[in-house]
Design an enzyme around this catalytic site. Structure first.
Site, short mmCIF file in Angstrom:
data_model
loop_
_atom_site.label_atom_id
_atom_site.label_comp_id
_atom_site.label_asym_id
_atom_site.label_seq_id
_atom_site.Cartn_x
_atom_site.Cartn_y
_atom_site.Cartn_z
N ASP A 1 26.56 -45.63 -4.25
CA ASP A 1 25.76 -45.03 -5.32
C ASP A 1 26.51 -45.17 -6.64
O ASP A 1 27.29 -44.29 -6.99
CB ASP A 1 25.47 -43.57 -5.01
CG ASP A 1 24.58 -42.89 -6.04
OD1 ASP A 1 23.88 -43.61 -6.78
OD2 ASP A 1 24.60 -41.65 -6.10
N GLU B 1 23.33 -42.59 -15.56
CA GLU B 1 22.26 -42.27 -14.62
C GLU B 1 22.50 -40.93 -13.97
O GLU B 1 21.55 -40.14 -13.77
CB GLU B 1 22.14 -43.37 -13.56
CG GLU B 1 20.91 -43.25 -12.66
CD GLU B 1 21.06 -42.26 -11.51
OE1 GLU B 1 20.04 -41.83 -10.94
OE2 GLU B 1 22.21 -41.92 -11.16
N GLU B 2 23.76 -40.66 -13.61
CA GLU B 2 24.05 -39.39 -12.93
C GLU B 2 23.89 -38.19 -13.86
O GLU B 2 23.86 -37.05 -13.41
CB GLU B 2 25.47 -39.42 -12.35
CG GLU B 2 25.71 -40.49 -11.29
CD GLU B 2 24.89 -40.31 -10.02
OE1 GLU B 2 24.07 -39.36 -9.96
OE2 GLU B 2 25.03 -41.12 -9.09
#
Length: 481
Positions: A311, A345-346
């Site tokens: 991820d 994104e996180e």
């Protein structure tokens, strides 16, 4: 116009509807005409895709039996081993962006550059959770970002264990001055993640001093899983962290037997405000319509634990591998194939929000936006969002993945970084794969290269390259709803 006129004349000449009015006959003839011309269009697409057979075989051979075999894995391993975890806004992410800029440039790709985006600068600092009563035990934990820290010396308090927000509010009279422990069951990520995201504010509403949340995972070997959380407007900000499934269940069992549980939470976490990060961009420029873009992507940032290999190192690196393969094979797609390695994104997509705002006026030229952010395990096909006519075209392209049992085109594509384009009518795609174990490792120290398989990465890269090259090489852009 001449061809359409002939098609119309022939259809009308052959069509006689006895007993119908002229207007009814015209409507029925138009329906027949539409069906005939639709069939002709479908056949034209089939012929176009069939003509790509030689190029597609080159892609498949290159990535599975040639110089590109295991290249995605090797590149990703070198990157993650060198950089490690890379939370957006940190020096590690800055090093990751510099690393990728150098690699993409050395790979001979077009238009390699970074595009700025603001991201939070959250620093975890030292942190701990300690069981103080009825015995002393250090517990594995990870603070949730961007949580506030505890006061100096930490927070020591009795706990209230609940399994849902409803139970918390039904027992609100018991909550004041306590640390709230959420022992919510795993249902699915989409359901269970609500406790990680909103647990702190819900606990604060009833007077809780802090919130400890059971890690959002269906499986654990005493592994805490971090992730993002949000504070509600107008609600006191209290510190929050995740605990392991094992420790959360132990505390719940002890409380159910009437045992008083006291925990100490100590967190140095600080939010230092926004800093500038960069989305990393590289392309293979289109030969005929370079202004039209097939966008493929994954996010380069990760949480600050593990290696961020799954991820979303895998998604980012199959995107690099796709344009790398097209370039090294000397293929010439009609449209530009653009790889974007997202930042932030996180942090709920800070990088992609800025990218969309900067490029929104290009939406009419965005042929499709694709993101891989659900693992790159054994690929099964492509999730697709868009018009049914477009889905049928993509399905023709995906037939080249049949030897890998990865040719399915399913309804639905999502990704934090591409969702912004869907209201503009842009079609979307995401990698479908056998990722049942994805949340075993998600946002944990277990997200390392050990999770990744070289052959599965090759198949994922093959699918990503086949889909991108095929769509970028068609005569027309994908139709929109």
């Amino acid at each position: 116009m001449i061809r359409r006129g002939l098609c119309h004349q022939r259809t009308m000449a052959r069509t006689h509807f006895s007993g119908f009015s002229y207007a009814q006959s015209v409507l029925l003839a138009c329906a027949v005409l539409a069906s005939v011309c639709h069939g002709q269009a479908r056949q034209k697409v089939r012929d176009e895709v069939a003509a790509m057979k030689e190029d597609m075989q080159k892609i498949i051979t290159y990535l599975n039996d040639g110089p590109g075999k295991h290249q995605t894995y090797d590149r990703l391993a070198r990157f993650t081993d060198t950089i490690g975890p890379r939370l957006a806004g940190t020096p590690a992410m800055d090093r990751a962006i510099d690393y990728m800029h150098q690699e993409l440039t050395a790979d001979g790709l077009d238009n390699v550059h970074g595009e700025p985006a603001p991201v939070p600068n959250w620093v975890r600092g030292k942190e701990s959770v300690t069981l103080m009563e009825p015995r002393v035990q250090n517990m594995a934990m990870l603070g949730l970002g961007p949580s506030v820290g505890t006061p100096v010396g930490g927070i020591t308090a009795e706990v209230l264990v609940v399994t849902s927000f409803d139970e918390l509010h039904n027992r609100s009279s018991e909550a004041k001055g306590k640390i709230i422990v959420f022992n919510q069951p795993w249902v699915s990520y989409g359901v269970s993640v609500a406790y990680r995201v909103h647990g702190a504010s819900e606990a604060a509403k009833v007077g809780g001093l802090a919130a400890l949340v059971r890690s959002v995972t269906p499986f654990s070997i005493n592994s805490p899983h971090t992730g993002g959380m949000k504070y509600a407007d107008g609600v006191e900000k209290i510190p929050t962290a995740c605990m392991t499934v094992e420790d959360t269940e132990m505390v719940a069992r002890m409380v159910s037997r009437g045992t008083k549980i006291v925990i100490k939470l100590d967190m140095e976490a600080k939010d230092l405000g926004n800093v500038t990060s960069f989305n990393t961009v590289a392309e293979v420029r289109g030969s005929t319509n370079p202004e039209q873009v097939v966008l493929i992507s994954g996010h380069l940032d990760s949480w600050d634990v593990g290696q961020g290999a799954m991820d979303d190192g895998g998604g980012a690196f199959i995107s690099w591998q796709a344009i790398s393969t097209i370039r090294h094979l000397g293929l010439k797609p009609k449209r530009t194939v653009r790889a974007v390695l997202w930042t932030g994104e996180e942090w709920d997509g800070f990088g992609s929000v800025k990218y969309h705002a900067d490029h929104k006026n290009e939406s009419k030229n965005m042929d499709i936006v694709m993101e891989s952010d659900g693992g790159v395990f054994q690929a099964t096909g492509l999730g697709f969002r868009g018009a049914q006519a477009a889905k049928a075209i993509v399905a023709e392209c995906m037939k080249y993945m049949s030897p890998f049992n990865a040719s399915a085109v399913t309804d639905g594509a999502d990704g934090t970084d591409i969702d912004w384009w869907f209201p503009d009518g842009v079609p979307g795609g995401s990698l479908d794969n056998e990722n049942e174990k994805y949340f075993y490792f998600h946002h944990s120290n277990g997200d390392t290269m050990t999770v990744m398989d070289p052959d599965q990465l090759d198949v994922g890269a093959t699918l990503w390259t086949v889909a991108a090259y095929c769509i970028a090489s068609l005569d027309e852009m994908l139709p929109r709803a």
